[in-house]
Scaffold this motif. Structure first.
Motif, PDB file in Angstrom:
ATOM      1  N   LYS A  31       0.844  -1.057   0.146  1.00  0.00           N
ATOM      2  CA  LYS A  31      -0.055  -0.115   0.079  1.00  0.00           C
ATOM      3  C   LYS A  31       0.887   1.217  -0.002  1.00  0.00           C
ATOM      4  O   LYS A  31       1.738   1.372   0.971  1.00  0.00           O
ATOM      5  CB  LYS A  31      -0.923   0.071   1.082  1.00  0.00           C
ATOM      6  N   PHE A  32       0.707   2.373  -0.949  1.00  0.00           N
ATOM      7  CA  PHE A  32       1.530   3.255  -1.493  1.00  0.00           C
ATOM      8  C   PHE A  32       0.797   4.685  -1.064  1.00  0.00           C
ATOM      9  O   PHE A  32      -0.472   4.608  -1.548  1.00  0.00           O
ATOM     10  CB  PHE A  32       2.090   3.201  -2.669  1.00  0.00           C
ATOM     11  N   GLN A  33       1.231   5.523  -0.136  1.00  0.00           N
ATOM     12  CA  GLN A  33       0.406   6.726   0.082  1.00  0.00           C
ATOM     13  C   GLN A  33       1.261   7.773  -0.628  1.00  0.00           C
ATOM     14  O   GLN A  33       2.395   8.200  -0.147  1.00  0.00           O
ATOM     15  CB  GLN A  33       0.506   6.982   1.260  1.00  0.00           C
ATOM     16  N   LEU A  34       0.784   8.633  -1.465  1.00  0.00           N
ATOM     17  CA  LEU A  34       1.116   9.630  -2.223  1.00  0.00           C
ATOM     18  C   LEU A  34       1.130  11.044  -1.162  1.00  0.00           C
ATOM     19  O   LEU A  34       0.496  10.963  -0.028  1.00  0.00           O
ATOM     20  CB  LEU A  34       0.179  10.232  -3.311  1.00  0.00           C
ATOM     21  N   ASP A  35       1.812  12.095  -1.493  1.00  0.00           N
ATOM     22  CA  ASP A  35       1.771  13.297  -0.570  1.00  0.00           C
ATOM     23  C   ASP A  35       1.020  14.112  -0.697  1.00  0.00           C
ATOM     24  O   ASP A  35       0.400  15.006   0.100  1.00  0.00           O
ATOM     25  CB  ASP A  35       2.959  14.039  -0.700  1.00  0.00           C
ATOM     26  N   TRP A  36       0.137  13.702  -2.073  1.00  0.00           N
ATOM     27  CA  TRP A  36      -0.886  14.919  -2.399  1.00  0.00           C
ATOM     28  C   TRP A  36      -1.858  14.389  -3.200  1.00  0.00           C
ATOM     29  O   TRP A  36      -1.864  13.046  -3.459  1.00  0.00           O
ATOM     30  CB  TRP A  36      -0.229  16.159  -2.981  1.00  0.00           C
ATOM     31  N   ARG A  37      -2.982  15.261  -3.751  1.00  0.00           N
ATOM     32  CA  ARG A  37      -3.839  14.473  -4.686  1.00  0.00           C
ATOM     33  C   ARG A  37      -3.243  14.199  -6.268  1.00  0.00           C
ATOM     34  O   ARG A  37      -2.116  14.215  -6.338  1.00  0.00           O
ATOM     35  CB  ARG A  37      -4.883  15.812  -4.982  1.00  0.00           C
ATOM     36  N   PHE A  38      -4.239  13.460  -6.935  1.00  0.00           N
ATOM     37  CA  PHE A  38      -3.767  13.158  -8.179  1.00  0.00           C
ATOM     38  C   PHE A  38      -3.612  14.118  -9.033  1.00  0.00           C
ATOM     39  O   PHE A  38      -4.451  14.489  -9.950  1.00  0.00           O
ATOM     40  CB  PHE A  38      -4.822  11.963  -8.710  1.00  0.00           C
ATOM     41  N   GLU A  39      -2.485  14.756  -9.060  1.00  0.00           N
ATOM     42  CA  GLU A  39      -1.947  15.807  -9.891  1.00  0.00           C
ATOM     43  C   GLU A  39      -0.836  15.547 -11.004  1.00  0.00           C
ATOM     44  O   GLU A  39      -0.531  14.377 -10.703  1.00  0.00           O
ATOM     45  CB  GLU A  39      -1.643  17.080  -9.455  1.00  0.00           C
ATOM     46  N   GLY A  40      -0.400  16.269 -11.544  1.00  0.00           N
ATOM     47  CA  GLY A  40       0.598  15.989 -12.470  1.00  0.00           C
ATOM     48  C   GLY A  40       2.003  14.938 -12.019  1.00  0.00           C
ATOM     49  O   GLY A  40       1.829  13.904 -12.626  1.00  0.00           O
ATOM     50  N   PHE A  45       4.306   7.788 -10.068  1.00  0.00           N
ATOM     51  CA  PHE A  45       3.747   6.417  -9.634  1.00  0.00           C
ATOM     52  C   PHE A  45       2.552   5.888 -10.284  1.00  0.00           C
ATOM     53  O   PHE A  45       2.703   4.581 -10.439  1.00  0.00           O
ATOM     54  CB  PHE A  45       3.555   6.741  -8.085  1.00  0.00           C
ATOM     55  N   LEU A  46       1.831   6.356 -10.809  1.00  0.00           N
ATOM     56  CA  LEU A  46       0.579   5.980 -11.736  1.00  0.00           C
ATOM     57  C   LEU A  46       1.026   5.450 -12.912  1.00  0.00           C
ATOM     58  O   LEU A  46       0.370   4.517 -13.460  1.00  0.00           O
ATOM     59  CB  LEU A  46      -0.460   7.059 -11.579  1.00  0.00           C
ATOM     60  N   HIS A  47       2.109   6.058 -13.495  1.00  0.00           N
ATOM     61  CA  HIS A  47       2.299   5.516 -14.909  1.00  0.00           C
ATOM     62  C   HIS A  47       2.989   4.158 -14.955  1.00  0.00           C
ATOM     63  O   HIS A  47       2.574   3.188 -15.541  1.00  0.00           O
ATOM     64  CB  HIS A  47       3.251   6.752 -15.549  1.00  0.00           C
ATOM     65  N   PRO A  48       4.078   3.866 -14.027  1.00  0.00           N
ATOM     66  CA  PRO A  48       4.581   2.627 -13.942  1.00  0.00           C
ATOM     67  C   PRO A  48       3.500   1.450 -13.458  1.00  0.00           C
ATOM     68  O   PRO A  48       3.554   0.246 -13.896  1.00  0.00           O
ATOM     69  CB  PRO A  48       5.525   2.716 -13.067  1.00  0.00           C
ATOM     70  N   ALA A  49       2.702   1.975 -12.586  1.00  0.00           N
ATOM     71  CA  ALA A  49       1.570   1.143 -12.139  1.00  0.00           C
ATOM     72  C   ALA A  49       0.718   0.961 -13.349  1.00  0.00           C
ATOM     73  O   ALA A  49       0.329  -0.266 -13.757  1.00  0.00           O
ATOM     74  CB  ALA A  49       0.649   1.763 -11.014  1.00  0.00           C
ATOM     75  N   ALA A  50       0.206   1.668 -13.952  1.00  0.00           N
ATOM     76  CA  ALA A  50      -0.642   1.447 -15.395  1.00  0.00           C
ATOM     77  C   ALA A  50       0.009   0.499 -16.440  1.00  0.00           C
ATOM     78  O   ALA A  50      -0.671  -0.180 -17.175  1.00  0.00           O
ATOM     79  CB  ALA A  50      -1.240   2.877 -15.821  1.00  0.00           C
ATOM     80  N   LYS A  51       1.338   0.792 -16.319  1.00  0.00           N
ATOM     81  CA  LYS A  51       1.924   0.004 -17.554  1.00  0.00           C
ATOM     82  C   LYS A  51       2.430  -1.494 -17.081  1.00  0.00           C
ATOM     83  O   LYS A  51       2.978  -2.154 -17.805  1.00  0.00           O
ATOM     84  CB  LYS A  51       3.287   0.829 -17.987  1.00  0.00           C
ATOM     85  N   VAL A 256       1.959  11.787 -22.390  1.00  0.00           N
ATOM     86  CA  VAL A 256       1.756  10.626 -22.421  1.00  0.00           C
ATOM     87  C   VAL A 256       1.279   9.947 -21.028  1.00  0.00           C
ATOM     88  O   VAL A 256       0.293   9.452 -20.688  1.00  0.00           O
ATOM     89  CB  VAL A 256       2.772   9.786 -23.057  1.00  0.00           C
ATOM     90  N   ALA A 257       2.460  10.315 -20.005  1.00  0.00           N
ATOM     91  CA  ALA A 257       2.086   9.903 -18.807  1.00  0.00           C
ATOM     92  C   ALA A 257       1.139  10.386 -18.038  1.00  0.00           C
ATOM     93  O   ALA A 257       0.546   9.687 -16.990  1.00  0.00           O
ATOM     94  CB  ALA A 257       3.455  10.032 -17.843  1.00  0.00           C
ATOM     95  N   ILE A 258       0.541  11.553 -18.445  1.00  0.00           N
ATOM     96  CA  ILE A 258      -0.685  12.149 -17.724  1.00  0.00           C
ATOM     97  C   ILE A 258      -1.746  11.336 -17.981  1.00  0.00           C
ATOM     98  O   ILE A 258      -2.767  11.445 -17.029  1.00  0.00           O
ATOM     99  CB  ILE A 258      -0.857  13.723 -18.174  1.00  0.00           C
ATOM    100  N   GLU A 259      -1.935  10.517 -18.926  1.00  0.00           N
ATOM    101  CA  GLU A 259      -2.910   9.899 -19.329  1.00  0.00           C
ATOM    102  C   GLU A 259      -3.304   9.119 -17.951  1.00  0.00           C
ATOM    103  O   GLU A 259      -4.432   8.354 -17.658  1.00  0.00           O
ATOM    104  CB  GLU A 259      -2.958   9.039 -20.287  1.00  0.00           C
ATOM    105  N   SER A 260      -2.467   8.486 -17.261  1.00  0.00           N
ATOM    106  CA  SER A 260      -2.459   7.533 -16.396  1.00  0.00           C
ATOM    107  C   SER A 260      -3.005   8.398 -15.106  1.00  0.00           C
ATOM    108  O   SER A 260      -3.877   7.622 -13.941  1.00  0.00           O
ATOM    109  CB  SER A 260      -1.184   7.024 -15.664  1.00  0.00           C
ATOM    110  N   VAL A 261      -2.827   9.641 -14.711  1.00  0.00           N
ATOM    111  CA  VAL A 261      -3.374  10.375 -13.640  1.00  0.00           C
ATOM    112  C   VAL A 261      -5.022  10.652 -14.102  1.00  0.00           C
ATOM    113  O   VAL A 261      -5.739  10.622 -13.410  1.00  0.00           O
ATOM    114  CB  VAL A 261      -2.671  11.754 -13.609  1.00  0.00           C
ATOM    115  N   LYS A 262      -5.222  10.790 -15.428  1.00  0.00           N
ATOM    116  CA  LYS A 262      -6.298  11.067 -15.986  1.00  0.00           C
ATOM    117  C   LYS A 262      -7.285   9.850 -15.643  1.00  0.00           C
ATOM    118  O   LYS A 262      -8.628  10.070 -15.343  1.00  0.00           O
ATOM    119  CB  LYS A 262      -6.492  11.321 -17.374  1.00  0.00           C
ATOM    120  N   ALA A 263      -6.549   8.747 -15.779  1.00  0.00           N
ATOM    121  CA  ALA A 263      -7.434   7.406 -15.489  1.00  0.00           C
ATOM    122  C   ALA A 263      -7.844   7.388 -14.100  1.00  0.00           C
ATOM    123  O   ALA A 263      -8.967   6.519 -13.763  1.00  0.00           O
ATOM    124  CB  ALA A 263      -6.469   6.193 -15.982  1.00  0.00           C
ATOM    125  N   ARG A 264      -7.002   7.861 -13.093  1.00  0.00           N
ATOM    126  CA  ARG A 264      -7.317   7.729 -11.886  1.00  0.00           C
ATOM    127  C   ARG A 264      -8.263   8.931 -11.310  1.00  0.00           C
ATOM    128  O   ARG A 264      -9.002   8.709 -10.195  1.00  0.00           O
ATOM    129  CB  ARG A 264      -6.048   7.853 -11.034  1.00  0.00           C
TER     130      ARG A 264
END
Length: 342
Positions: A31-40, A45-51, A256-264
């Motif tokens: 379980k991984f906790q970011l420091d802030w909201r799903f922003e740029g 972290f979200l890109h390698p997870a999505a890939k 391209v990487a921002i697409e993974s943030v958009k997905a969340r």
């Protein structure tokens, strides 16, 4: 189908089922906790997870949004999360104020080699340099990294006393635009774009980045619980390796990487968050200091200086022990970390 064929079919299905079960059991949950909201910057972290890079490394990683580095540190310390992303100063403060805590998180990788903190003001305020802040009204949430570290910035620039106003993070830029305060502290790539979203032009904003004015604090790091490091160091190594692979792609293609943030978070403005990510990359990830020290690593002398500065500025119960907050033994090989380009 005769009995023999039926038995063979059953045994094959059972073997397949057992194989899948074994495969699932070898996946290490994190379980991984970011420091802030799903922003740029969350794309790191979200890109390698999505890939699927974490899964390929044998990790079942769950990534949650955060509400500040202090909260991330305490949640990893509590055992609610195994790993997280937090400001190194917040981690140092937790160590020094909780010397007897049995599960003090440890930094295992440097990501923001420079603090993103800055002081921002509107040009019409007349503030153009640090000395102009003396006697002015500054605003920021009480837990803001820039506000907490302001005494270090003030000492480095010989700034006289200032007056602080506290507010919710969502009101910081609005209060500056309204003229309720003269300046704010915050992460540059967060507040600058938030000011633009509230009608300011970039040319209307004066930005005084801490690193440009004598404050060489490190920024955000990946942290892990000592329990995870002790019981499964291979999982931490695997996480950092998969993260680095993804980060290399994020740096090469932010849009391209921002697409993974958009997905969340489907309501984000992709163009705005791409700009935020690029700003983070240019100012604190692929910075001259980062290229000199190497992505993911720290300079021991600089780390020790920061530990001393945080101890003084945060008035901690005990002195920060630089050796206790950092563990660089689980980093990927240097060749794998060579992801920064001039």
């Amino acid at each position: 189908m005769n009995k023999r064929q039926l038995l063979q079919s059953f045994l094959a299905a059972s073997a397949l089922s057992l194989g899948l079960g074994a495969s699932a059991q070898t996946m290490t949950p994190i379980k991984f906790q970011l420091d802030w909201r799903f922003e740029g910057p969350a794309a790191l972290f979200l890109h390698p997870a999505a890939k699927g890079y974490f899964k390929a490394a044998g990790l079942d990683v769950t990534i949650d949004a955060g509400n500040g580095s202090g909260g991330t540190v305490t949640r990893v310390a509590s055992g609610a999360y195994e790993m997280g992303f937090a400001d190194l100063a917040a981690l140092m403060e937790f160590h020094a104020n909780n010397p007897d805590s049995p599960n003090k998180p440890v930094a295992v990788m440097m990501v923001y080699n420079n603090t993103p903190a800055s002081v921002m003001a509107l040009k019409k305020s007349g503030i153009t340099k640090p000395a102009d802040l003396a006697g002015k009204k500054l605003g920021a949430p009480v837990f803001d990294a820039g506000r907490r570290a302001f005494p270090i910035f003030a000492k480095a620039n010989n700034i006289g006393a200032v007056n602080w106003t506290a507010m919710d993070p969502t009101l910081r830029e609005t209060m500056l635009m309204r003229g309720d305060i003269d300046a704010i502290t915050g992460f540059t790539f967060t507040s600058l774009l938030n000011l633009e979203a509230r009608g300011a032009k970039a040319s209307d904003v004066v930005v005084l980045p801490y690193p440009d004015y004598g404050v060489k604090l490190y920024g955000n790091v990946i942290i892990a619980s000592p329990k995870l490091i002790k019981e499964n160091p291979a999982a931490v190594k695997a996480f950092l390796s998969a993260f680095t692979k993804g980060a290399k792609e994020v740096l090469a293609s932010p849009a391209v990487a921002i697409e993974s943030v958009k997905a969340r978070d489907g309501i984000i403005n992709s163009e705005l968050e791409t700009r935020r990510l690029k700003l983070a990359i240019d100012t604190v990830i692929n910075s001259p200091d980062a290229r000199a020290e190497g992505f993911g690593a720290v300079n021991p002398a600089r780390l020790s200086l920061m530990a001393s500065q945080v101890s003084d500025a945060f008035n901690t119960k005990s002195r920060v022990n630089a050796d206790a907050v950092w563990n660089g033994t689980l980093l990927p090989p240097v060749a794998e970390l060579a992801i920064l380009k001039k």
